[in-house]
Design a protein around this motif. Structure first.
Motif, mmCIF file in Angstrom:
data_model
loop_
_atom_site.group_PDB
_atom_site.id
_atom_site.type_symbol
_atom_site.label_atom_id
_atom_site.label_comp_id
_atom_site.label_asym_id
_atom_site.label_seq_id
_atom_site.Cartn_x
_atom_site.Cartn_y
_atom_site.Cartn_z
ATOM 1 N N SER A 38 19.110 20.905 9.958
ATOM 2 C CA SER A 38 19.713 22.170 9.546
ATOM 3 C C SER A 38 20.849 22.561 10.489
ATOM 4 O O SER A 38 21.194 21.834 11.415
ATOM 5 C CB SER A 38 18.638 23.264 9.549
ATOM 6 O OG SER A 38 18.255 23.558 10.889
ATOM 7 N N ASP A 39 21.410 23.747 10.229
ATOM 8 C CA ASP A 39 22.451 24.307 11.105
ATOM 9 C C ASP A 39 21.866 25.335 12.060
ATOM 10 O O ASP A 39 22.600 26.118 12.660
ATOM 11 C CB ASP A 39 23.554 24.955 10.259
ATOM 12 C CG ASP A 39 24.329 23.924 9.441
ATOM 13 O OD1 ASP A 39 24.515 22.808 9.966
ATOM 14 O OD2 ASP A 39 24.723 24.226 8.305
ATOM 15 N N CYS B 58 19.810 27.006 15.354
ATOM 16 C CA CYS B 58 19.898 26.853 16.812
ATOM 17 C C CYS B 58 18.541 27.150 17.448
ATOM 18 O O CYS B 58 17.673 27.764 16.831
ATOM 19 C CB CYS B 58 20.933 27.818 17.400
ATOM 20 S SG CYS B 58 22.618 27.524 16.821
ATOM 21 N N LEU C 231 22.423 23.855 19.107
ATOM 22 C CA LEU C 231 22.120 23.424 17.745
ATOM 23 C C LEU C 231 20.979 22.410 17.772
ATOM 24 O O LEU C 231 20.949 21.523 18.624
ATOM 25 C CB LEU C 231 23.347 22.793 17.094
ATOM 26 C CG LEU C 231 24.459 23.744 16.614
ATOM 27 C CD1 LEU C 231 25.687 22.948 16.222
ATOM 28 C CD2 LEU C 231 23.975 24.591 15.444
ATOM 29 N N ARG D 169 20.466 19.944 15.877
ATOM 30 C CA ARG D 169 20.934 18.565 15.704
ATOM 31 C C ARG D 169 21.615 18.028 16.961
ATOM 32 O O ARG D 169 21.881 16.833 17.063
ATOM 33 C CB ARG D 169 21.874 18.473 14.498
ATOM 34 C CG ARG D 169 23.137 19.288 14.581
ATOM 35 C CD ARG D 169 24.077 18.902 13.440
ATOM 36 N NE ARG D 169 25.247 19.741 13.381
ATOM 37 C CZ ARG D 169 25.374 20.797 12.579
ATOM 38 N NH1 ARG D 169 24.396 21.125 11.754
ATOM 39 N NH2 ARG D 169 26.474 21.525 12.578
#
Length: 793
Positions: A768-769, A771, A782, A784
């Protein structure tokens, strides 16, 4: 579509295990003909068959009772397969809308709402979010989506199981070689161990494994699927073989280094034994004229025995009991002379404390911000540094690693053979001090107080106290002059009687040899049985007959059945320790349950085999001496060479026994053949479940052999959910990987600003985006880009 369906079946089955009650609807869009529903009845039937077939395959892999797709997920092939026609009748832009389109959409809506209405406590917005989260989790499920379908998953599982068998074959063969070389080292038949020699010893098994690997990839019914992993697994097997050889060389070289120290101990004991033997012989010769007066013989022998034992005790102080904790406190008191009086009373178990905040001080350059919070404690009117959860976890991991390394150090001390010395504790203390210094000088936000080092040493030694004490007891029983001399009293009296009655020297020499062999035979039987038990459990014990994933499945099942929260925490925080504990429990249970049926039978089989080998060695030695016209020295040398692979026995065991007058070697052979059955029977009578583990060095116990097999792998944990890397090689190349991640709350992650445990799964989060805030930091990262947050990943 079928490939996707197979993966979905597998994941639906997992959802079944977490008590979800899913349903599904298949929607076919852009069907050109309104009669597609009728024309696709055959397609529906094939769809049903495909789903049922894939369900059975997935059920076998997931160990689940499911016969058809509807056992896992609510689905009616007649009602839950929808066909949506094209929106336009003809080609746009002039084509009119298709009236059936809206009708089918309405019908689909009603079907979905009907299923949604059966989901209690979920509103439509939640349902939408749930579907999005579920889909993202599925797309990022690394294990499942690294395969194209359930067939690949099943094939890979099968490959992992075969790999476990191949690796055990190599380890088992090397254990056999290690035991032979260990005996030869102790018998001083070899003075150096080279990797080339070990590879040569392993060559036959290695070739058999290579052949088995080749046949598996060429002949298995899933060979077309398996071929993609052939090269990587061949490399893994070669790396494993190299690791096994290097580890065996290291252990045997340690034995070589310790041999000279042990020679002094053995020489002292052998000297006492042989001195008693020779003196009793001289006494017997003086009393031959009174050989029929049993009372006089017994009285003279008792007097002789008491005088000589007192002399031995005077010359060699007895080995006393030990107090490990006393020695630890003594060493720590020397290190820290200004210890508070009540420190020992207030010392805590470092492995069970809830927080390490009392053990640390804040590094000055960080100030109050960052990883610490300053909290005022009114009870003592002082400020206290509170560690962040990240630092708490870091310290707990450090403590666990130090404990594991010290366990290996204690094993390397070989206390059962070399005896205990306070220097063992000194070495442990020095190692722990060096590790603590190294850790706090690294990139951490704190320094340890003296109390941390002291409690860490004390906690580790308390946990290892029983292990050290048990090993020292074995050493004492084998080497304490008072104990071992008293154990042999009846044996010496029997030999003394034979001398008094004028028995032939060859007959007496044969009896002495058999008495010397007794303890060596017992040790050999225990070692062989331990290997056999480990091998048998690899075949018969469900939790140990596969790979590490299979073992973990049984661990999780046991956790669920026992519902012991502390064991859950142990599994989550220290998985390697929990695996070891589980294996030890399995082995202990197996030995207890199967002792009379299997274990005792194996021991007796080993005894029979050894008896045959000893008898054969005596016969061949007699033939060798007769052909070469040799003496008793040549006979003894040949005899010990014949047994060097099986027993730690050599001429040095009889170095003080005069055998110059032994000439009748056929009589010697006959006496040994007659004496051995009684000795073997005596050894058999001592076999029981309590003495079995205590009679073995740690490295020879079946649980330790299995721990070496299952626990020599990667134990790095996911930074979010603490799931363990599934790679079967320590210090492997490439990223760590996990088959199944868990919710982050398991590690203790909270939603920011709340006390609510986080229920998101890291695979979803990383895709996902969103945090997250690394513990102790006010800057978000983030998901990722989690590698930027530090730690292992």
């Amino acid at each position: 579509m079928q490939d996707i369906l197979q993966i979905v079946v597998q994941d639906f089955m997992r959802m079944k295990k977490v008590r979800l009650n899913p349903s599904c609807v298949f929607v076919h869009q852009n069907i050109s003909d309104v009669t597609a529903g009728e024309r696709n009845m055959e397609g529906r039937r094939r769809l049903q068959e495909t789903l049922d077939e894939m369900t059975k395959l997935a059920a076998k892999d997931e160990v689940c009772d499911a016969e058809c797709f509807s056992d896992v997920i609510r689905f009616d092939v007649k009602k839950d397969v929808k066909y949506i026609p094209q929106l336009w009748e003809g080609s746009p832009p002039m084509a009119p809308p298709n009236p059936n389109y809206c009708e089918n959409i309405q019908e689909l809506k009603e079907t979905i709402m009907f299923h949604a209405s059966k989901s209690h406590g979920m509103v439509l917005n939640d349902f939408k979010d749930h579907i999005i989260d579920l889909w993202e989790a599925l797309l990022n499920e690394r294990f499942v989506f690294s395969f194209r379908n359930a067939l690949e998953i099943s094939a890979y599982r099968k490959l992992e199981t075969e790999y476990s068998k191949w690796s055990w074959s190599l380890r088992s063969a090397m254990m056999e070689t290690e035991n032979k070389l260990y005996n030869k080292i102790e018998n001083e038949a070899i003075h150096e161990v080279d990797e080339t020699d070990l590879h040569r010893e392993l060559k036959k098994t290695s070739e058999e494994v290579e052949k088995s690997v080749s046949e598996f990839f060429e002949k298995d019914r899933d060979k077309d699927i398996l071929i993609q992993w052939k090269t990587s697994f061949e490399i893994k097997i070669k790396e494993l073989q190299g690791n096994i050889v290097r580890e065996t060389k290291r252990k045997l070289n340690e034995v070589l280094q310790q041999r000279d120290m042990k020679k002094r101990i053995d020489a002292q004991r052998t000297h006492h034994e042989n001195t008693l033997c020779e003196k009793s012989k001289h006494l017997a010769l003086k009393l031959r004229d009174r050989a029929n007066d049993e009372g006089t013989l017994k009285k003279e022998f008792d007097l002789f025995w008491e005088q000589n034992v007192n002399m031995i005790i005077r010359d060699t102080p007895p080995i006393r009991d030990i107090d490990v904790i006393r020695d630890v406190k003594l060493i720590l008191s020397d290190v820290y002379e200004s210890l508070p009086v009540d420190h020992w009373r207030e010392s805590r178990d470092i492995f069970t404390v809830q927080s390490y905040s009392d053990y640390v001080k804040l590094k000055k350059h960080r100030g109050i911000a960052g990883a610490f919070t300053k909290v005022y404690r009114s009870d003592k009117e002082v400020f206290r540094d509170i560690l962040s959860k990240e630092d708490e976890s870091q310290i707990r991991s450090f403590v666990t690693d130090v404990a594991q390394q010290t366990d290996r150090m204690i094993q390397s001390f070989n206390i059962s053979e070399m005896g205990y010395n306070i220097s063992c504790i000194q070495q442990l203390t020095d190692y722990i001090r060096a590790r603590v210094t190294e850790h706090q000088e690294g990139q951490v936000n704190y320094v340890f107080k003296n109390e941390f080092f002291m409690d860490l040493v004390l906690s580790i030694c308390k946990r290892s106290n029983k292990k050290i004490t048990d090993q020292h007891r074995l050493f004492r029983e084998a080497n304490d002059p008072v104990i071992y001399v008293e154990k042999t009293r009846e044996e010496y009296y029997s030999i003394f009687q034979k001398y008094c009655h004028g028995s032939a020297s060859a007959a007496i020499f044969g009896k002495i040899i058999c008495q010397k062999l007794k303890e060596l035979i017992e040790q050999s039987v225990y070692k062989r049985t331990a290997r056999d038990i480990a091998d048998e459990m690899r075949s018969n014990c469900p939790s140990l007959n596969g790979n590490r994933s299979n073992l973990e499945k049984h661990i999780l099942k046991t956790l669920a059945e026992e519902e012991d929260f502390n064991k859950y925490m142990n599994y989550i925080n220290t998985p390697r320790d929990h695996f070891k504990s589980f294996i030890r429990d399995e082995v202990s249970r197996y030995i207890t349950d199967k002792f009379n049926v299997r274990v005792l039978h194996k021991m007796k089989m080993s005894i029979e085999l050894l008896q045959q080998k000893i008898t054969r060695a005596a016969r061949e030695s007699t033939e060798h001496v007769q052909v070469n016209r040799g003496d008793a020295g040549l006979w003894l040398k040949r005899f010990s060479q014949q047994l060097s692979d099986e027993l730690i026995f050599s001429e040095k065991h009889l170095s003080g026994v005069n055998h110059d007058d032994v000439e009748d070697f056929k009589l010697l052979e006959d006496v040994m053949r007659q004496e051995l059955p009684a000795i073997m029977s005596e050894i058999s009578c001592r076999f029981n479940t309590k003495t079995f583990p205590l009679k073995l060095d740690l490295k020879f116990r079946p649980d330790e052999l299995l721990i070496d097999l299952f626990c020599q792998c990667c134990w790095v944990q996911c930074p979010f959910c603490k799931a363990v890397c599934t790679n079967t090689t320590e210090n492997h190349h490439g990223d760590h990987s996990v088959a199944f991640h868990r919710v982050s709350g398991i590690k203790g992650y909270l939603y920011r600003g709340t006390t609510n445990l986080c229920i998101s799964i890291c695979t979803t989060a990383v895709a996902s985006d969103q945090c997250f805030y690394p513990e102790g930091s006010d800057k978000s990262v983030l998901y990722r880009e989690y590698r930027r947050a530090g730690g292992q990943s």
